[in-house]
Design a protein around this motif. Structure first.
Motif, mmCIF file in Angstrom:
data_model
loop_
_atom_site.group_PDB
_atom_site.id
_atom_site.type_symbol
_atom_site.label_atom_id
_atom_site.label_comp_id
_atom_site.label_asym_id
_atom_site.label_seq_id
_atom_site.Cartn_x
_atom_site.Cartn_y
_atom_site.Cartn_z
ATOM 1 N N LYS A 131 31.223 -22.442 -9.392
ATOM 2 C CA LYS A 131 30.943 -22.656 -7.977
ATOM 3 C C LYS A 131 29.465 -22.488 -7.705
ATOM 4 N N GLY A 132 29.013 -22.960 -6.553
ATOM 5 C CA GLY A 132 27.627 -22.782 -6.158
ATOM 6 C C GLY A 132 27.413 -23.206 -4.722
ATOM 7 N N GLY A 133 26.372 -22.637 -4.083
ATOM 8 C CA GLY A 133 26.107 -23.004 -2.710
ATOM 9 C C GLY A 133 25.040 -22.138 -2.064
ATOM 10 N N TYR A 134 25.019 -22.167 -0.737
ATOM 11 C CA TYR A 134 24.027 -21.478 0.091
ATOM 12 C C TYR A 134 24.603 -20.173 0.627
ATOM 13 N N THR A 135 23.764 -19.123 0.681
ATOM 14 C CA THR A 135 24.196 -17.838 1.218
ATOM 15 C C THR A 135 23.127 -17.269 2.147
ATOM 16 N N ASN A 136 23.567 -16.676 3.236
ATOM 17 C CA ASN A 136 22.689 -16.018 4.199
ATOM 18 C C ASN A 136 23.202 -14.611 4.416
ATOM 19 N N SER A 137 22.364 -13.623 4.115
ATOM 20 C CA SER A 137 22.797 -12.229 4.159
ATOM 21 C C SER A 137 21.955 -11.425 5.144
ATOM 22 N N LYS A 138 22.506 -10.304 5.578
ATOM 23 C CA LYS A 138 21.836 -9.454 6.555
ATOM 24 C C LYS A 138 21.741 -8.036 6.009
ATOM 25 N N LEU A 139 20.550 -7.441 6.107
ATOM 26 C CA LEU A 139 20.328 -6.045 5.752
ATOM 27 C C LEU A 139 19.978 -5.279 7.028
ATOM 28 N N ASN A 140 20.830 -4.328 7.414
ATOM 29 C CA ASN A 140 20.590 -3.529 8.610
ATOM 30 C C ASN A 140 19.657 -2.373 8.274
ATOM 31 N N VAL A 141 18.622 -2.167 9.081
ATOM 32 C CA VAL A 141 17.667 -1.085 8.838
ATOM 33 C C VAL A 141 18.255 0.225 9.340
ATOM 34 N N LEU A 142 18.293 1.239 8.474
ATOM 35 C CA LEU A 142 18.796 2.562 8.842
ATOM 36 C C LEU A 142 17.661 3.407 9.406
ATOM 37 N N ALA A 143 18.006 4.270 10.337
ATOM 38 C CA ALA A 143 16.993 5.068 11.026
ATOM 39 C C ALA A 143 16.665 6.326 10.239
ATOM 40 N N GLY A 144 15.463 6.386 9.710
ATOM 41 C CA GLY A 144 14.938 7.596 9.076
ATOM 42 C C GLY A 144 15.905 8.269 8.126
ATOM 43 N N ASN A 145 16.228 9.535 8.414
ATOM 44 C CA ASN A 145 17.098 10.309 7.537
ATOM 45 C C ASN A 145 18.487 10.476 8.134
ATOM 46 N N THR A 146 18.934 9.476 8.902
ATOM 47 C CA THR A 146 20.287 9.506 9.467
ATOM 48 C C THR A 146 21.067 8.299 8.964
ATOM 49 N N ASN A 147 22.339 8.225 9.349
ATOM 50 C CA ASN A 147 23.170 7.080 9.005
ATOM 51 C C ASN A 147 23.260 6.071 10.138
ATOM 52 N N GLU A 148 22.500 6.266 11.200
ATOM 53 C CA GLU A 148 22.525 5.343 12.330
ATOM 54 C C GLU A 148 21.670 4.112 12.037
ATOM 55 N N THR A 149 22.167 2.946 12.450
ATOM 56 C CA THR A 149 21.390 1.729 12.270
ATOM 57 C C THR A 149 20.524 1.473 13.497
ATOM 58 N N THR A 150 19.385 0.860 13.278
ATOM 59 C CA THR A 150 18.524 0.460 14.387
ATOM 60 C C THR A 150 18.938 -0.934 14.840
ATOM 61 N N ASP A 151 18.213 -1.478 15.803
ATOM 62 C CA ASP A 151 18.462 -2.854 16.228
ATOM 63 C C ASP A 151 17.588 -3.833 15.467
ATOM 64 N N ARG A 152 17.085 -3.409 14.325
ATOM 65 C CA ARG A 152 16.244 -4.273 13.500
ATOM 66 C C ARG A 152 16.973 -4.605 12.207
ATOM 67 N N SER A 153 16.826 -5.814 11.731
ATOM 68 C CA SER A 153 17.496 -6.211 10.495
ATOM 69 C C SER A 153 16.695 -7.276 9.776
ATOM 70 N N PHE A 154 16.899 -7.336 8.470
ATOM 71 C CA PHE A 154 16.351 -8.409 7.652
ATOM 72 C C PHE A 154 17.436 -9.465 7.470
ATOM 73 N N LYS A 155 17.061 -10.724 7.578
ATOM 74 C CA LYS A 155 17.971 -11.815 7.281
ATOM 75 C C LYS A 155 17.429 -12.583 6.090
ATOM 76 N N LEU A 156 18.263 -12.734 5.068
ATOM 77 C CA LEU A 156 17.848 -13.301 3.793
ATOM 78 C C LEU A 156 18.551 -14.632 3.543
ATOM 79 N N ASP A 157 17.806 -15.613 3.079
ATOM 80 C CA ASP A 157 18.353 -16.914 2.677
ATOM 81 C C ASP A 157 18.259 -17.061 1.174
ATOM 82 N N GLY A 158 19.306 -17.635 0.571
ATOM 83 C CA GLY A 158 19.264 -17.826 -0.874
ATOM 84 C C GLY A 158 20.380 -18.720 -1.363
ATOM 85 N N TRP A 159 20.636 -18.636 -2.653
ATOM 86 C CA TRP A 159 21.650 -19.467 -3.292
ATOM 87 C C TRP A 159 22.584 -18.600 -4.118
ATOM 88 N N ARG A 160 23.769 -19.124 -4.394
ATOM 89 C CA ARG A 160 24.786 -18.388 -5.156
ATOM 90 C C ARG A 160 25.422 -19.304 -6.187
#
Length: 217
Positions: A131-160
């Motif tokens: 199989k093969g195709g296009y993938t779009n992934s999201k990385l949520n930014v964690l706040a400092g030394n906690t487990n809470e996520t911020t409202d900022r994220s990375f969005k990544l484009d690539g292939w699989r």
């Protein structure tokens, strides 16, 4: 006697019809949906140099999601298109490390995939495919030394790309075992105020081993 011959011919036709249907491929064809569960590993790609001496940093977790597709059985081969929505429990767990393979401290978010696959029938109930195709992934930014996520994220484009084995349990149900490799080469940042950064280059690898069970209509 004539009535007996007609009855015999009708009975033979009833028996022959299912056999003929099997000859043209009753499995691995038509629309399908499936549930996905497996292992997820995300890390720095081979071309990354973070200048921090820890370019082997990675995060691991449980992958889960749903998929759908449409296949055409050509007799000895199967071709099809497919799509997925998945999420993952993978996240950074080292609070004293702010540079986690180039993205800071993050948790793996949703992943969208669309692609195609093609395979051969090892036997009438077993499909081996690539199989093969296009993938779009999201990385949520964690706040400092906690487990809470911020409202900022990375969005990544690539292939699989990937490969797997699918086994027909019966005409409608199936199970799959699959390995996938993804490489993300482009990214941008979504900020909490709705702004989006310009695209920039990344090199992030993702390895997954997943199992699926599904229903074919």
């Amino acid at each position: 006697m004539r009535k007996l011959m007609v009855a015999t011919l009708l009975a033979g036709a009833v028996v022959a019809t299912p056999a003929l249907a099997q000859d043209v491929g009753p499995t691995f064809t038509g629309p399908r949906v499936e549930a996905i569960l497996g292992y997820d590993h995300v890390g720095a790609g081979s071309d990354v140099d973070n200048n921090n001496g820890r370019d082997d940093q990675s995060i691991d977790g449980l992958l889960y999601g749903i998929g759908a597709g449409y296949d055409v059985n050509l007799g000895s081969a199967v071709v099809g298109v497919e799509g997925e929505w998945t999420d993952s429990t993978a996240k950074s767990d080292r609070y004293d490390l702010t540079d986690q393979f180039g993205f800071g401290r993050v948790s793996q978010g949703r992943d969208l995939y669309i692609g195609a696959r093609a395979g051969i029938l090892a036997n009438p109930a077993t499909l081996v495919y690539v199989k093969g195709g296009y993938t779009n992934s999201k990385l949520n930014v964690l706040a400092g030394n906690t487990n809470e996520t911020t409202d900022r994220s990375f969005k990544l484009d690539g292939w699989r790309i990937g490969a797997g084995v699918e086994r027909a349990i019966n005409t409608n149900t199936f199970a799959k075992l699959e390995y996938r490799y993804s490489n993300y080469t482009d990214a941008n940042i979504d900020y909490m105020n709705g702004a989006t950064s310009a695209d920039f280059d990344v090199d992030t690898d993702r390895h997954q081993v997943v199992a699926s069970v599904g229903w074919r209509f």
